[in-house]
Design a protein around this motif. Structure first.
Motif, PDB file in Angstrom:
ATOM      1  N   MET A 104      81.412 -78.183  31.981  1.00 29.22           N
ATOM      2  CA  MET A 104      80.059 -78.232  32.520  1.00 29.22           C
ATOM      3  C   MET A 104      79.102 -77.448  31.627  1.00 29.22           C
ATOM      4  O   MET A 104      78.071 -77.005  32.064  1.00 29.22           O
ATOM      5  CB  MET A 104      80.045 -77.699  33.940  1.00 29.22           C
ATOM      6  N   ALA A 105      79.409 -77.327  30.384  1.00 26.19           N
ATOM      7  CA  ALA A 105      78.573 -76.585  29.457  1.00 26.19           C
ATOM      8  C   ALA A 105      77.204 -77.227  29.312  1.00 26.19           C
ATOM      9  O   ALA A 105      76.217 -76.545  29.068  1.00 26.19           O
ATOM     10  CB  ALA A 105      79.256 -76.468  28.104  1.00 26.19           C
ATOM     11  N   ASN A 106      77.121 -78.530  29.467  1.00 24.45           N
ATOM     12  CA  ASN A 106      75.841 -79.206  29.292  1.00 24.45           C
ATOM     13  C   ASN A 106      75.184 -79.570  30.619  1.00 24.45           C
ATOM     14  O   ASN A 106      74.190 -80.282  30.645  1.00 24.45           O
ATOM     15  CB  ASN A 106      76.018 -80.459  28.427  1.00 24.45           C
ATOM     16  N   GLY A 107      75.746 -79.135  31.749  1.00 28.38           N
ATOM     17  CA  GLY A 107      75.146 -79.384  33.050  1.00 28.38           C
ATOM     18  C   GLY A 107      75.643 -80.643  33.729  1.00 28.38           C
ATOM     19  O   GLY A 107      75.195 -80.968  34.823  1.00 28.38           O
ATOM     20  N   TRP A 108      76.539 -81.387  33.116  1.00 25.81           N
ATOM     21  CA  TRP A 108      77.062 -82.618  33.702  1.00 25.81           C
ATOM     22  C   TRP A 108      78.379 -82.315  34.418  1.00 25.81           C
ATOM     23  O   TRP A 108      79.364 -81.955  33.794  1.00 25.81           O
ATOM     24  CB  TRP A 108      77.310 -83.669  32.625  1.00 25.81           C
ATOM     25  N   THR A 109      78.394 -82.517  35.729  1.00 25.59           N
ATOM     26  CA  THR A 109      79.622 -82.329  36.489  1.00 25.59           C
ATOM     27  C   THR A 109      80.491 -83.575  36.325  1.00 25.59           C
ATOM     28  O   THR A 109      80.029 -84.616  35.834  1.00 25.59           O
ATOM     29  CB  THR A 109      79.314 -82.127  37.983  1.00 25.59           C
ATOM     30  N   LEU A 110      81.730 -83.494  36.748  1.00 21.51           N
ATOM     31  CA  LEU A 110      82.628 -84.634  36.675  1.00 21.51           C
ATOM     32  C   LEU A 110      82.068 -85.810  37.479  1.00 21.51           C
ATOM     33  O   LEU A 110      82.107 -86.961  37.036  1.00 21.51           O
ATOM     34  CB  LEU A 110      84.015 -84.240  37.175  1.00 21.51           C
ATOM     35  N   GLU A 111      81.526 -85.508  38.653  1.00 25.40           N
ATOM     36  CA  GLU A 111      80.963 -86.571  39.493  1.00 25.40           C
ATOM     37  C   GLU A 111      79.765 -87.233  38.806  1.00 25.40           C
ATOM     38  O   GLU A 111      79.601 -88.452  38.854  1.00 25.40           O
ATOM     39  CB  GLU A 111      80.525 -86.013  40.861  1.00 25.40           C
ATOM     40  N   ARG A 112      78.940 -86.422  38.182  1.00 23.73           N
ATOM     41  CA  ARG A 112      77.765 -86.970  37.502  1.00 23.73           C
ATOM     42  C   ARG A 112      78.187 -87.854  36.331  1.00 23.73           C
ATOM     43  O   ARG A 112      77.612 -88.912  36.095  1.00 23.73           O
ATOM     44  CB  ARG A 112      76.866 -85.834  37.016  1.00 23.73           C
ATOM     45  N   ARG A 113      79.202 -87.420  35.585  1.00 23.34           N
ATOM     46  CA  ARG A 113      79.711 -88.235  34.477  1.00 23.34           C
ATOM     47  C   ARG A 113      80.235 -89.579  34.980  1.00 23.34           C
ATOM     48  O   ARG A 113      79.971 -90.627  34.388  1.00 23.34           O
ATOM     49  CB  ARG A 113      80.841 -87.506  33.749  1.00 23.34           C
ATOM     50  N   GLN A 114      81.014 -89.535  36.071  1.00 18.76           N
ATOM     51  CA  GLN A 114      81.564 -90.767  36.624  1.00 18.76           C
ATOM     52  C   GLN A 114      80.458 -91.700  37.104  1.00 18.76           C
ATOM     53  O   GLN A 114      80.509 -92.910  36.867  1.00 18.76           O
ATOM     54  CB  GLN A 114      82.535 -90.446  37.759  1.00 18.76           C
ATOM     55  N   ARG A 115      79.460 -91.147  37.769  1.00 20.96           N
ATOM     56  CA  ARG A 115      78.338 -91.949  38.256  1.00 20.96           C
ATOM     57  C   ARG A 115      77.584 -92.585  37.079  1.00 20.96           C
ATOM     58  O   ARG A 115      77.236 -93.766  37.124  1.00 20.96           O
ATOM     59  CB  ARG A 115      77.387 -91.073  39.096  1.00 20.96           C
ATOM     60  N   GLN A 116      77.359 -91.808  36.042  1.00 22.40           N
ATOM     61  CA  GLN A 116      76.658 -92.325  34.861  1.00 22.40           C
ATOM     62  C   GLN A 116      77.470 -93.432  34.194  1.00 22.40           C
ATOM     63  O   GLN A 116      76.925 -94.445  33.781  1.00 22.40           O
ATOM     64  CB  GLN A 116      76.367 -91.197  33.869  1.00 22.40           C
ATOM     65  N   ALA A 117      78.782 -93.236  34.108  1.00 20.16           N
ATOM     66  CA  ALA A 117      79.642 -94.261  33.514  1.00 20.16           C
ATOM     67  C   ALA A 117      79.585 -95.547  34.322  1.00 20.16           C
ATOM     68  O   ALA A 117      79.511 -96.651  33.764  1.00 20.16           O
ATOM     69  CB  ALA A 117      81.078 -93.750  33.426  1.00 20.16           C
ATOM     70  N   GLU A 118      79.594 -95.445  35.657  1.00 16.81           N
ATOM     71  CA  GLU A 118      79.484 -96.631  36.508  1.00 16.81           C
ATOM     72  C   GLU A 118      78.153 -97.339  36.292  1.00 16.81           C
ATOM     73  O   GLU A 118      78.105 -98.573  36.192  1.00 16.81           O
ATOM     74  CB  GLU A 118      79.613 -96.238  37.982  1.00 16.81           C
ATOM     75  N   LEU A 119      77.078 -96.572  36.232  1.00 13.84           N
ATOM     76  CA  LEU A 119      75.754 -97.165  36.029  1.00 13.84           C
ATOM     77  C   LEU A 119      75.681 -97.898  34.693  1.00 13.84           C
ATOM     78  O   LEU A 119      75.183 -99.020  34.610  1.00 13.84           O
ATOM     79  CB  LEU A 119      74.671 -96.082  36.090  1.00 13.84           C
TER      80      LEU A 119
END
Length: 73
Positions: free
Chosen positions: A1-16
């Motif tokens: 989370m060094a850049n502010g992206w949580t695992l959930e946020r990464r997964q959501r972005q990948a889905e989008l």
């Protein structure tokens, strides 16, 4: 989370991104200028080899000039 992206946020972005499929909509460059620009995307240079060859030629000419000057003395 060094850049502010949580695992959930990464997964959501990948889905989008998978739903948007931007790679399917890309048409590439259309203008001649754009095509010229992207044709050099993978070009890494080549100046170093040219400079090395030029340097060797100059050094050879300097050496020959010195030999000629020494013979004239």
């Amino acid at each position: 989370m060094a850049n502010g992206w949580t695992l959930e946020r990464r997964q959501r972005q990948a889905e989008l991104i998978r739903s948007w499929r931007p790679w399917a909509k890309s048409t590439g460059p259309r203008s001649l200028e754009g095509k010229k620009r992207v044709s050099r995307n993978a070009w890494k240079g080549g100046h170093r080899a040219e400079l090395r060859e030029l340097s060797m030629m100059v050094n050879e000419h300097v050496r020959l000039s010195r030999e000629l000057a020494n013979r004239c003395r």
